[in-house]
Design an enzyme around this catalytic site. Structure first.
Site, mmCIF file in Angstrom:
data_model
loop_
_atom_site.group_PDB
_atom_site.id
_atom_site.type_symbol
_atom_site.label_atom_id
_atom_site.label_comp_id
_atom_site.label_asym_id
_atom_site.label_seq_id
_atom_site.Cartn_x
_atom_site.Cartn_y
_atom_site.Cartn_z
ATOM 1 N N ASN A 1 0.803 -1.236 0.000
ATOM 2 C CA ASN A 1 0.000 0.000 0.000
ATOM 3 C C ASN A 1 0.828 1.276 0.000
ATOM 4 O OD1 ASN A 1 0.816 -0.480 2.618
ATOM 5 N ND2 ASN A 1 -1.115 0.178 3.531
ATOM 6 N N ARG B 1 12.493 -7.905 0.695
ATOM 7 C CA ARG B 1 11.572 -8.486 -0.273
ATOM 8 C C ARG B 1 10.307 -7.646 -0.254
ATOM 9 N NH1 ARG B 1 6.898 -10.612 -0.462
ATOM 10 N NH2 ARG B 1 6.280 -11.836 -2.293
ATOM 11 N N PRO B 2 10.039 -6.873 -1.312
ATOM 12 C CA PRO B 2 8.830 -6.048 -1.351
ATOM 13 C C PRO B 2 7.624 -6.900 -1.736
ATOM 14 C CG PRO B 2 10.086 -5.729 -3.357
ATOM 15 C CD PRO B 2 10.905 -6.659 -2.482
ATOM 16 N N GLY C 1 2.766 -5.320 7.618
ATOM 17 C CA GLY C 1 1.716 -6.042 6.909
ATOM 18 C C GLY C 1 0.610 -6.421 7.861
ATOM 19 N N GLU D 1 4.957 -3.823 12.195
ATOM 20 C CA GLU D 1 3.965 -2.760 11.985
ATOM 21 C C GLU D 1 2.775 -3.444 11.336
ATOM 22 O OE1 GLU D 1 6.123 0.645 13.397
ATOM 23 O OE2 GLU D 1 4.031 0.185 12.955
ATOM 24 N N LEU D 2 1.724 -3.667 12.110
ATOM 25 C CA LEU D 2 0.670 -4.578 11.662
ATOM 26 C C LEU D 2 -0.645 -3.843 11.420
ATOM 27 C CD1 LEU D 2 1.598 -7.531 14.046
ATOM 28 C CD2 LEU D 2 2.397 -7.099 11.720
ATOM 29 N N CYS E 1 -3.116 1.423 7.087
ATOM 30 C CA CYS E 1 -3.295 0.780 8.385
ATOM 31 C C CYS E 1 -3.780 1.762 9.430
ATOM 32 C CB CYS E 1 -1.987 0.167 8.839
ATOM 33 S SG CYS E 1 -0.714 1.413 8.981
ATOM 34 N N GLU F 1 8.745 3.171 14.313
ATOM 35 C CA GLU F 1 9.482 3.583 13.112
ATOM 36 C C GLU F 1 9.371 5.101 12.994
ATOM 37 O OE1 GLU F 1 7.782 1.085 9.962
ATOM 38 O OE2 GLU F 1 9.437 -0.312 10.290
HETATM 39 N N1 LIG Z 1 1.282 -0.874 10.615
HETATM 40 C C1 LIG Z 1 1.652 -0.427 9.443
HETATM 41 O O1 LIG Z 1 2.468 0.492 9.314
HETATM 42 C C2 LIG Z 1 1.068 -1.045 8.208
HETATM 43 C C3 LIG Z 1 0.245 -2.178 8.262
HETATM 44 N N2 LIG Z 1 -0.272 -2.719 7.108
HETATM 45 C C4 LIG Z 1 -1.207 -3.844 7.193
HETATM 46 O O2 LIG Z 1 -0.974 -4.806 6.124
HETATM 47 C C5 LIG Z 1 -2.218 -5.307 5.650
HETATM 48 C C6 LIG Z 1 -2.356 -5.046 4.194
HETATM 49 O O3 LIG Z 1 -1.159 -5.231 3.542
HETATM 50 P P1 LIG Z 1 -0.872 -6.631 2.860
HETATM 51 O O4 LIG Z 1 0.302 -6.514 1.974
HETATM 52 O O5 LIG Z 1 -2.125 -7.184 2.281
HETATM 53 O O6 LIG Z 1 -0.464 -7.518 4.113
HETATM 54 P P2 LIG Z 1 0.116 -8.998 4.067
HETATM 55 O O7 LIG Z 1 0.390 -9.310 5.459
HETATM 56 O O8 LIG Z 1 -0.720 -9.910 3.266
HETATM 57 O O9 LIG Z 1 1.514 -8.879 3.250
HETATM 58 C C7 LIG Z 1 2.543 -8.055 3.744
HETATM 59 C C8 LIG Z 1 3.843 -8.533 3.115
HETATM 60 O O10 LIG Z 1 4.124 -9.859 3.572
HETATM 61 C C9 LIG Z 1 4.159 -10.781 2.492
HETATM 62 N N3 LIG Z 1 3.527 -12.000 2.955
HETATM 63 C C10 LIG Z 1 2.208 -12.322 2.966
HETATM 64 N N4 LIG Z 1 2.035 -13.543 3.511
HETATM 65 C C11 LIG Z 1 3.276 -13.989 3.851
HETATM 66 C C12 LIG Z 1 3.779 -15.179 4.457
HETATM 67 N N5 LIG Z 1 2.957 -16.145 4.855
HETATM 68 N N6 LIG Z 1 5.114 -15.294 4.648
HETATM 69 C C13 LIG Z 1 5.940 -14.313 4.262
HETATM 70 N N7 LIG Z 1 5.538 -13.162 3.684
HETATM 71 C C14 LIG Z 1 4.221 -13.013 3.495
HETATM 72 C C15 LIG Z 1 3.420 -10.097 1.382
HETATM 73 O O11 LIG Z 1 3.908 -10.564 0.146
HETATM 74 P P3 LIG Z 1 2.884 -10.697 -1.101
HETATM 75 O O12 LIG Z 1 1.996 -9.503 -1.069
HETATM 76 O O13 LIG Z 1 3.776 -10.748 -2.278
HETATM 77 O O14 LIG Z 1 2.138 -11.954 -0.850
HETATM 78 C C16 LIG Z 1 3.779 -8.643 1.594
HETATM 79 O O15 LIG Z 1 5.058 -8.397 1.052
HETATM 80 C C17 LIG Z 1 -3.272 -4.612 6.438
HETATM 81 O O16 LIG Z 1 -3.629 -5.403 7.541
HETATM 82 C C18 LIG Z 1 -2.601 -3.340 6.943
HETATM 83 O O17 LIG Z 1 -3.159 -2.860 8.118
HETATM 84 C C19 LIG Z 1 0.021 -2.209 5.879
HETATM 85 C C20 LIG Z 1 0.854 -1.079 5.807
HETATM 86 C C21 LIG Z 1 1.403 -0.414 6.958
HETATM 87 O O1 LIG Z 2 -0.828 2.442 6.414
HETATM 88 C C1 LIG Z 2 0.329 2.454 6.055
HETATM 89 O O2 LIG Z 2 0.806 1.641 5.344
HETATM 90 C C2 LIG Z 2 1.216 3.583 6.431
HETATM 91 O O3 LIG Z 2 1.800 3.325 7.661
HETATM 92 C C3 LIG Z 2 0.377 4.816 6.453
HETATM 93 S S1 LIG Z 2 1.375 6.198 6.544
HETATM 94 O O4 LIG Z 2 2.188 6.029 7.758
HETATM 95 O O5 LIG Z 2 2.256 6.201 5.363
HETATM 96 O O6 LIG Z 2 0.497 7.331 6.603
#
Ligand SMILES: NC(=O)C1=CN([C@@H]2O[C@H](COP(=O)(O)OP(=O)(O)OC[C@H]3O[C@@H](n4cnc5c(N)ncnc54)[C@H](OP(=O)(O)O)[C@@H]3O)[C@@H](O)[C@H]2O)C=CC1
Ligand SMILES: O=C(O)[C@H](O)CS(=O)(=O)O
Length: 484
Positions: free
Chosen positions: A155, A178-179, A232, A254-255, A288, A462
């Site tokens: 995102n 790994r992005p 994620g 950061e979840l 998030c 962070e």
């Molecule tokens: N707290 C924060 O700052 C942030 C939190 N988030 C949270 O992330 C979620 C959305 O992002 P999203 O990318 O869908 O989250 P995911 O947890 O699905 O994926 C995050 C990253 O992990 C990888 N991934 C997914 N499953 C696995 C696994 N089993 N083992 C290893 N790597 C894995 C993904 O790769 P791939 O996509 O290639 O499968 C991606 O690169 C939301 O819950 C959001 O709240 C998002 C941004 C910021």
């Molecule tokens: O939600 C996210 O992925 C980011 O943490 C939001 S922000 O920090 O870039 O506003």
């Protein structure tokens, strides 16, 4: 993609200062139209392992450079990101979908983290502590943890990366990333600029891959990795954290979030609506820290809902490259289906649609900006992280009720409170079980502030000087033989 500097379009893994040809590739598609953007080299586990080896080999020399030398290179990286921001923004929008204006805003955050840590890296202070006896001196020094492995989400394809890599590199760690497979191009463009900045081979490595689980296992279980950093979902973060236990790694997470947005009867309603729009509809709700539940005090519920509806109905939906677009596509068909299901289930449970509530007439993964009212805290739209352009409105009567409802979730990332009574603001801010509280402000992120969550929204921070600690170890030196 029409780039001013076509060299930024990189499609191969960047390992040990080299662009590596891969036997296999995976497609990156534009979420606005589903069209293919590029085929990207698909790094396998052996290649990711070689990136860890390169980072380990590069660590001693990078660690032993002076902080000033490392930070000068980070400043140069920052300058190049700024210089190429238009191209980088187009890459973000093309692979992720957000409007160009938001992509530019993300980049401003991305380079701000590099700039902040290019300075903060020179302030890794130690200390002396008064010893219990005259025979010794006590000294504390702080040293880089070593090789860092990171997984980042789709995102924010640029800022989520520099938010980790900048502090890590600033203190002398080396880095393997790994992005997300949906958005690797931004990461590879940043690698190109890091290379151009003179950051040495092996210090910053990017291994795009479709094998998220296999590489996740490598990053969490390899003894070469001293620190694992993940951004994620909570579900995935929980699993990865458990895997880190086998080597007792340092972990930053950061979840997910479920941000409450509290609007009290003494709030400035225009400010609250502006904050709601800025928080909820940014990135089509795919952040998030988006407001996920709106708690509105009963006496102002209609006034707030009417003003919010007027603003939401004015939002323009379309491809992120189109002029004046506010809401781009969701990242995938699955994401669209998930959002639509939450809306439909909640309407079935008694919520009322104020506007939107279905996939957009544009088709694809576009969704109508939506408001639901008459929502209760136990409905699917309130229990789940929506990750879409939907505002659920929940009514409350008392301050205590609002805080209790806001805290009734396993998440604890961001929260927001709009009120003007200073006693109320302090009571609510202290009572909210969240890592961050926006008070009459909904745009929280900046490099100087500690970003992070409590409960099941993560571990660590962070940004800010706290963000440096994630990549440092404390060492205690006891200097004996001091008696005369
Ligand atoms: N707290 C924060 O700052 C942030 C939190 N988030 C949270 O992330 C979620 C959305 O992002 P999203 O990318 O869908 O989250 P995911 O947890 O699905 O994926 C995050 C990253 O992990 C990888 N991934 C997914 N499953 C696995 C696994 N089993 N083992 C290893 N790597 C894995 C993904 O790769 P791939 O996509 O290639 O499968 C991606 O690169 C939301 O819950 C959001 O709240 C998002 C941004 C910021
Ligand atoms: O939600 C996210 O992925 C980011 O943490 C939001 S922000 O920090 O870039 O506003």
């Amino acid at each position: 993609m029409n780039l001013q500097f076509p060299e930024l379009m990189r499609t191969q893994p960047y390992v040990d200062g080299r662009w590596v040809q891969c036997g296999r590739s995976f497609a990156v598609n534009n979420p606005a139209d589903g069209g293919k953007v590029a085929d990207v080299g698909d790094a396998d586990v052996p290649l990711a392992e070689s990136a860890l080896e390169a980072a380990a080999a590069a660590f001693p020399a990078w660690r032993d450079r002076t902080a000033a030398e490392r930070c000068r290179l980070l400043h140069r990286w920052c300058e190049l990101i700024v210089e190429h921001q238009e191209d980088l923004a187009l890459i973000i929008t093309t692979e992720q979908g957000k409007p160009l204006a938001e992509a530019r805003a993300e980049l401003a955050n991305a380079w701000a983290f590099v700039e902040w840590f290019a300075e903060e890296g020179k302030r890794v202070y130690g200390e002396t502590i008064p010893a219990p006896g005259t025979d010794r001196r006590i000294v504390v020094i702080r040293q880089p943890v070593g090789v860092v492995a990171a997984l980042t989400p789709w995102n924010f394809p640029s800022s989520m990366i520099t938010r980790k890599a900048a502090p890590a590199l600033a203190v002398g760690c080396t880095f393997v990333l790994r992005p997300a497979s949906a958005t690797p191009l931004s990461a590879l463009a940043l690698a190109k600029l890091a290379d151009m900045a003179g950051i040495p081979a092996g210090v910053f490595n990017v291994v795009p891959s479709s094998a998220s689980q296999a590489i996740g296992r490598l990053f969490t279980e390899s003894p070469r990795v001293a620190k694992f950093s993940f951004t994620g979902s909570t579900a995935v973060g929980r699993e990865l954290m458990a895997r880190c236990a086998s080597t007792v790694k340092r972990v930053s997470l950061e979840l997910g979030g479920n941000a409450p947005f509290l609007v009290f009867d003494d709030a400035d309603l225009d400010a609250a609506v502006a904050g709601a729009m800025a928080s909820k509809y940014r990135n089509a709700g795919q952040t998030c820290i988006c407001a996920n539940r709106f708690f509105v005090q009963r006496s102002v519920q209609d006034a707030f809902a009417d003003r919010l509806a007027a603003a939401v109905k004015a939002l323009k939906v379309g491809p992120g490259t189109a002029a004046g677009v506010d809401i781009g596509p969701l990242i995938s068909t699955e994401a669209l289906q998930d959002v639509d299901a939450l809306v439909r289930q909640s309407v079935a449970a008694g919520a009322t649609l104020v506007c939107g509530g279905r996939p957009h007439a544009l088709g694809g993964t576009f969704y109508e900006p939506t408001i639901l009212k008459g929502v209760s805290n136990d409905m699917p739209i309130a229990v789940n992280e929506i990750f879409g352009p939907v505002s659920p409105l929940i009514v409350f009567d008392t301050e205590a009720e609002a805080v209790q409802l806001a805290n009734d979730t396993p998440y604890g990332l961001a929260s927001y409170c709009y009120a003007r009574d200073i006693g109320r603001i302090w009571r609510v801010a202290e009572g909210l079980e969240y890592g961050m509280v926006g008070i009459n402000e909904a745009v929280l992120t900046n490099a100087s502030a500690p970003f992070g969550g409590v409960k099941q929204s993560g571990l660590g921070r962070e940004g800010s000087r706290y963000g440096l600690d994630e990549y440092l170890e404390i060492k205690y030196l006891c200097l004996g033989g001091m008696q005369q």
